[in-house]
Design an enzyme around this catalytic site. Structure first.
Site: not given
Ligand code: DGL
Length: 271
Positions: A151, A41-42, A9-10, A184-186, A72-74
């Site tokens: 974060e 990353y988004g 993940d990011s 988004c996994t966050h 990570c979805n992105t």
């Molecule tokens: N947790 C990540 C996701 O699922 C990315 C979050 C990010 O880095 O912007 O998209």
């Protein structure tokens, strides 16, 4: 097969998926890498996300992982297809499982998805949902402030709820949404505040459970499940500071983790 499952993940978001993998697959060993240094990353370009993702993948391939979960979805939106094509091990993303879970939940076919700018721009959820069921109405919304909220814990207390309420306001105007995908996994880390903002009539769906289920099926299909007795020697790597990682891990796992190290990852050539 005793080799580990690699999870990337990011940052810390993928830990929500790692936690579910540990719960559903207690005999499996995980190696987790969060690119906290370069998170989020988004808001980055597709090329950057691809470059960074390949760097994480190369790091884990050196550790001889037997399967990769892009938690990570992105990164899933921008790299799943190429990683599935190029790698010799099975690769699982989080978008398809999240979409499947939402289809199981919705009663009125009005589904909303929130995610990073990159994930929403990619249209990956809308396409996946409509491929499974063309009758689904999809409302997509980028919430670029949520990942920094998670974060950087210092911002956590300050205006936390207000930011979430304001970000989700456009969805409250959409008619009759009964299901909201945390794309988004966050976001599962701030799920309670999201639920409070969107109201209790909307079911919140995250992809972690379904992703872990898919991982289990794929391991079985490839006959690479670990049948040896369980040893809890998961490893966690971050490219950033250990402190934030440690406090969020504690909140998710309800205990502290042992094998956590900061690492530098090398430049990779995109295949
Ligand atoms: N947790 C990540 C996701 O699922 C990315 C979050 C990010 O880095 O912007 O998209």
């Amino acid at each position: 097969m005793e080799n580990a499952i690699g999870v990337i993940d990011s940052g810390v978001g993928g830990l929500t998926v790692a936690h579910e993998l540990m719960r559903q697959l207690p005999k499996e060993r995980l190696i987790y890498l969060g690119d906290t240094l370069r998170c989020p990353y988004g808001s980055r370009s597709e090329d950057e996300v691809r470059q960074f993702t390949w760097e994480m993948v190369d790091f884990l391939l050196q550790k001889e992982i037997k399967l990769l979960v892009i938690a990570c979805n992105t990164a899933t939106a921008f790299t799943l297809e190429e990683l599935q094509k190029e790698l010799e091990i099975p690769v699982i993303g989080v978008i398809q499982p999240g979409a499947r879970a939402a289809i199981n939940y919705t009663h009125n076919n009005n589904v909303a998805v929130i995610g990073t700018e990159g994930t929403i721009r990619s249209n990956a959820y809308e396409e996946t949902l409509k491929t499974i069921n063309s009758e689904i109405n999809v409302f997509s919304l980028a919430c670029p402030l949520f990942v920094p909220l998670v974060e950087s814990r210092s911002v956590y207390e300050y205006k936390f709820k207000e930011i979430i309420q304001k970000s989700l306001a456009p969805l409250k105007m959409e008619q009759n949404i009964d299901t909201l995908i945390l794309g988004c996994t966050h976001y599962p880390i701030i799920k309670d505040a999201i639920q409070e903002a969107i109201g209790d009539k909307v079911s919140i769906v995250s992809s972690s459970e379904e992703t872990a289920r898919e991982t289990s099926v794929v391991l079985d299909l490839h006959q690479i499940l670990n049948h040896k007795p369980y040893k809890s020697n998961h490893q966690f790597f971050t490219t950033g500071k250990i402190e934030i990682f440690t406090s969020i891990t504690k909140a998710i796992f309800k205990s502290s983790i042992k094998n956590l190290k900061t690492v530098t990852i090398e430049k990779a050539v995109i295949r």
